[in-house]
Write an enzyme that holds these catalytic residues in place. Structure first.
Site, PDB file in Angstrom:
ATOM      1  N   TYR A 137       2.766   3.735  -2.438  1.00 61.59           N
ATOM      2  CA  TYR A 137       1.532   3.761  -1.634  1.00 61.59           C
ATOM      3  C   TYR A 137       1.513   5.055  -0.832  1.00 61.59           C
ATOM      4  O   TYR A 137       1.287   5.049   0.369  1.00 61.59           O
ATOM      5  CB  TYR A 137       1.553   2.533  -0.720  1.00 61.59           C
ATOM      6  CG  TYR A 137       0.238   2.136  -0.080  1.00 61.59           C
ATOM      7  CD1 TYR A 137      -0.924   1.959  -0.826  1.00 61.59           C
ATOM      8  CD2 TYR A 137       0.177   1.878   1.289  1.00 61.59           C
ATOM      9  CE1 TYR A 137      -2.104   1.552  -0.229  1.00 61.59           C
ATOM     10  CE2 TYR A 137      -0.998   1.464   1.899  1.00 61.59           C
ATOM     11  CZ  TYR A 137      -2.132   1.307   1.132  1.00 61.59           C
ATOM     12  OH  TYR A 137      -3.312   0.893   1.727  1.00 61.59           O
ATOM     13  N   HIS A 142      -5.941   7.348   0.997  1.00 63.82           N
ATOM     14  CA  HIS A 142      -6.273   6.021   0.476  1.00 63.82           C
ATOM     15  C   HIS A 142      -5.827   4.949   1.461  1.00 63.82           C
ATOM     16  O   HIS A 142      -6.591   4.014   1.766  1.00 63.82           O
ATOM     17  CB  HIS A 142      -5.583   5.808  -0.880  1.00 63.82           C
ATOM     18  CG  HIS A 142      -5.696   4.422  -1.409  1.00 63.82           C
ATOM     19  ND1 HIS A 142      -6.877   3.887  -1.892  1.00 63.82           N
ATOM     20  CD2 HIS A 142      -4.769   3.425  -1.533  1.00 63.82           C
ATOM     21  CE1 HIS A 142      -6.673   2.648  -2.311  1.00 63.82           C
ATOM     22  NE2 HIS A 142      -5.405   2.343  -2.091  1.00 63.82           N
ATOM     23  N   ARG A 151      -8.959  -2.511   9.824  1.00 66.09           N
ATOM     24  CA  ARG A 151      -8.481  -2.198  11.173  1.00 66.09           C
ATOM     25  C   ARG A 151      -9.042  -0.844  11.580  1.00 66.09           C
ATOM     26  O   ARG A 151      -8.326   0.176  11.582  1.00 66.09           O
ATOM     27  CB  ARG A 151      -6.944  -2.160  11.199  1.00 66.09           C
ATOM     28  CG  ARG A 151      -6.261  -3.450  10.771  1.00 66.09           C
ATOM     29  CD  ARG A 151      -4.742  -3.297  10.726  1.00 66.09           C
ATOM     30  NE  ARG A 151      -4.336  -2.244   9.793  1.00 66.09           N
ATOM     31  CZ  ARG A 151      -4.200  -2.411   8.487  1.00 66.09           C
ATOM     32  NH1 ARG A 151      -4.415  -3.601   7.960  1.00 66.09           N
ATOM     33  NH2 ARG A 151      -3.840  -1.405   7.704  1.00 66.09           N
ATOM     34  N   GLU A 207      -7.570   2.560  -9.929  1.00 59.06           N
ATOM     35  CA  GLU A 207      -6.733   3.285  -8.981  1.00 59.06           C
ATOM     36  C   GLU A 207      -6.212   4.546  -9.656  1.00 59.06           C
ATOM     37  O   GLU A 207      -5.551   4.485 -10.698  1.00 59.06           O
ATOM     38  CB  GLU A 207      -5.572   2.418  -8.473  1.00 59.06           C
ATOM     39  CG  GLU A 207      -6.039   1.284  -7.551  1.00 59.06           C
ATOM     40  CD  GLU A 207      -4.909   0.695  -6.732  1.00 59.06           C
ATOM     41  OE1 GLU A 207      -3.739   0.963  -7.064  1.00 59.06           O
ATOM     42  OE2 GLU A 207      -5.209  -0.016  -5.767  1.00 59.06           O
ATOM     43  N   GLU A 209      -3.764   7.342 -10.039  1.00 55.31           N
ATOM     44  CA  GLU A 209      -2.372   7.570  -9.679  1.00 55.31           C
ATOM     45  C   GLU A 209      -1.699   8.518 -10.664  1.00 55.31           C
ATOM     46  O   GLU A 209      -2.167   8.716 -11.781  1.00 55.31           O
ATOM     47  CB  GLU A 209      -1.583   6.250  -9.660  1.00 55.31           C
ATOM     48  CG  GLU A 209      -2.181   5.159  -8.793  1.00 55.31           C
ATOM     49  CD  GLU A 209      -1.234   3.986  -8.599  1.00 55.31           C
ATOM     50  OE1 GLU A 209      -0.006   4.192  -8.748  1.00 55.31           O
ATOM     51  OE2 GLU A 209      -1.712   2.886  -8.301  1.00 55.31           O
ATOM     52  N   TYR A 252      -2.648 -11.638  -1.200  1.00 57.05           N
ATOM     53  CA  TYR A 252      -1.607 -10.646  -0.921  1.00 57.05           C
ATOM     54  C   TYR A 252      -0.753 -10.963   0.300  1.00 57.05           C
ATOM     55  O   TYR A 252       0.355 -10.428   0.450  1.00 57.05           O
ATOM     56  CB  TYR A 252      -2.207  -9.246  -0.795  1.00 57.05           C
ATOM     57  CG  TYR A 252      -2.771  -8.891   0.562  1.00 57.05           C
ATOM     58  CD1 TYR A 252      -2.051  -8.109   1.453  1.00 57.05           C
ATOM     59  CD2 TYR A 252      -4.037  -9.333   0.946  1.00 57.05           C
ATOM     60  CE1 TYR A 252      -2.567  -7.763   2.684  1.00 57.05           C
ATOM     61  CE2 TYR A 252      -4.554  -8.996   2.172  1.00 57.05           C
ATOM     62  CZ  TYR A 252      -3.826  -8.219   3.044  1.00 57.05           C
ATOM     63  OH  TYR A 252      -4.345  -7.889   4.255  1.00 57.05           O
TER      64      TYR A 252
END
Length: 436
Positions: A137, A142, A151, A207, A209, A252
């Protein structure tokens, strides 16, 4: 770190038709992979222009010598694990001798030309047997973009700038570019629903990557020092780690991704070696003032000097409407690998720091690599602000998340003045409807 040599010379030309100026595979690249010619069994190959050089057949000619021959011999059996395990020496020797044999004016041209296959007539496979897959991550933009949706005042969790965050994924569902992806079914719960329901994901996402191939492994219980981490990296590919955002949001906590991520991951089939990427190495971006310095086990002078990569990364979307109208793909994102907060060396060192044994052919994912603005978002959940602001396409269609029939294409290129551009080949897949 890998040094520059004659194989990187921008003036090099190849006798292979179409190799010079090829957008991905000029003679300066020479990535490794596994392919099947029409009617043939899987075998190792090197991509050169629009062709593939059969490594097993090349070995049989006796033209490869020493460590290069050892590398080609290890590449037999339809998977490159044994070659990856040999490390940089044999891999570098194979690159050097292949470059000599394929360059313009090579005396061996007439012996090698029959060993070339047109790539369009071949089937490409996973280049190695993937024993384990770990997704990190390390794309900080991202992480911030996702965090802001939940948040706004404190998007990054306290550990992000201290430790390379990752989780163990599912290796069995990784497929090479071109393999369709079936929309997953799973359990999700809408914010206003009294209870969860089970069904096809309505918020299917991509995603963007990089994939990292592990070469030589380490013994169980023996960490990999950060100064030696690059010795354990055999190469790179593109990786689309598909995500079902609605399933992920429900499942999750507290243990992290599960069914939302394990249904499919797509990789580009060629292993672009560290040697090929040597011209595109750069220093990691300077950490903002006030950010903590990496702990000593993650800090190395050489890694801080050239442990990052300058690679342009693109995401393209093809929809049924665009296809039917003959319109070009819609560009979703134009990002760059330089936006990683942690280096690949730090990822490897951290992964093994507790004694975990990495093995040849293991695959690491960087996590989504987004840039600092909306044009560089490596996922739709970012680009559409969680679906609130859909993409508007030239076909008149809108996209909040992926629909059946959509196709995602990832591309990567190394560009640096004075050097030949190289690419990774495409990482693409079309979405099929969920099983009833």
């Amino acid at each position: 770190m890998t040094i520059l040599d004659q194989t990187h010379d921008a003036a090099l030309r190849s006798w292979v038709p179409g190799a010079d100026g090829h957008p991905d595979f000029p003679i300066q690249n020479l990535p490794l992979g596994v392919f099947s010619p029409a009617g043939g069994a899987p075998r190792a190959g090197i991509a050169i222009g629009d062709h593939i050089l059969d490594l097993t057949a090349l070995l049989a000619t006796g033209l490869l010598q020493g460590e290069a021959a050892r590398a080609a011999e290890a590449a037999g059996g339809g998977a490159l694990n044994a070659l990856l395990a040999l490390g940089a020496g044999p891999r570098r020797a194979l690159r050097a001798q292949a470059s000599e044999l394929l360059r313009e004016g090579a005396a061996e041209r007439d012996r090698i030309a029959p060993l070339l296959h047109e790539a369009s007539a071949c089937t490409l496979h996973l280049p190695a047997r993937i024993g384990d897959y770990t997704d990190f991550y390390v794309g900080i933009h991202h992480a911030e973009n996702i965090g802001k949706q939940f948040r706004p005042d404190n998007p990054l969790l306290p550990n992000y700038k201290h430790v390379p965050i990752g989780y163990h994924g599912r290796a069995s569902s990784i497929r090479p570019s071109g393999t369709p992806v079936r929309r997953p079914r799973g359990q999700s719960k809408a914010p206003d629903a009294a209870a969860p329901s089970f069904g096809p994901s309505a918020r299917l996402d991509l995603e963007l990557e990089l994939g990292v191939w592990i070469g030589p492994g380490n013994e169980l219980g023996t960490p990999i020092p950060i100064g030696e981490a690059q010795d354990h990296i055999a190469g790179y590919c593109l990786l689309n780690d598909w995500s079902a955002r609605d399933i992920q949001a429900w499942e999750y906590q507290p243990l992290g991704p599960f069914l939302a991520k394990n249904f499919a991951s797509t990789i580009s089939p060629w292993i672009v070696t560290p040697e090929a990427l040597a011209p595109f190495r750069i220093a990691p971006a300077a950490r903002p003032e006030g950010d903590p310095a990496p702990l000593p086990y993650l800090l190395d002078e050489a890694d801080q000097g050239s442990g990052a990569l300058d690679l342009s990364l693109d995401v393209l979307l093809v929809t049924p409407g665009l296809r039917e109208a003959g319109l070009p793909p819609h560009r979703v994102s134009a990002s760059n690998a330089r936006h990683m907060y942690w280096t690949v060396g730090q990822m490897v060192a951290h992964h093994a720091s507790g004694g975990c044994n990495l093995q040849p052919g293991d695959l690491l994912g960087t996590g989504t690599i987004s840039g600092p603005d909306r044009t560089a978002c490596g996922s739709l959940v970012e680009a559409t602000l969680g679906g609130r602001e859909p993409l508007r396409l030239a076909s008149g269609e809108e996209r909040r998340f992926l629909e059946d029939g959509d196709e995602i294409i990832l591309r990567a290129r190394g560009l640096r003045e004075g050097f030949a551009p190289i690419g990774f080949g495409e990482c693409r897949a079309v979405i099929l409807g969920a099983v009833a």
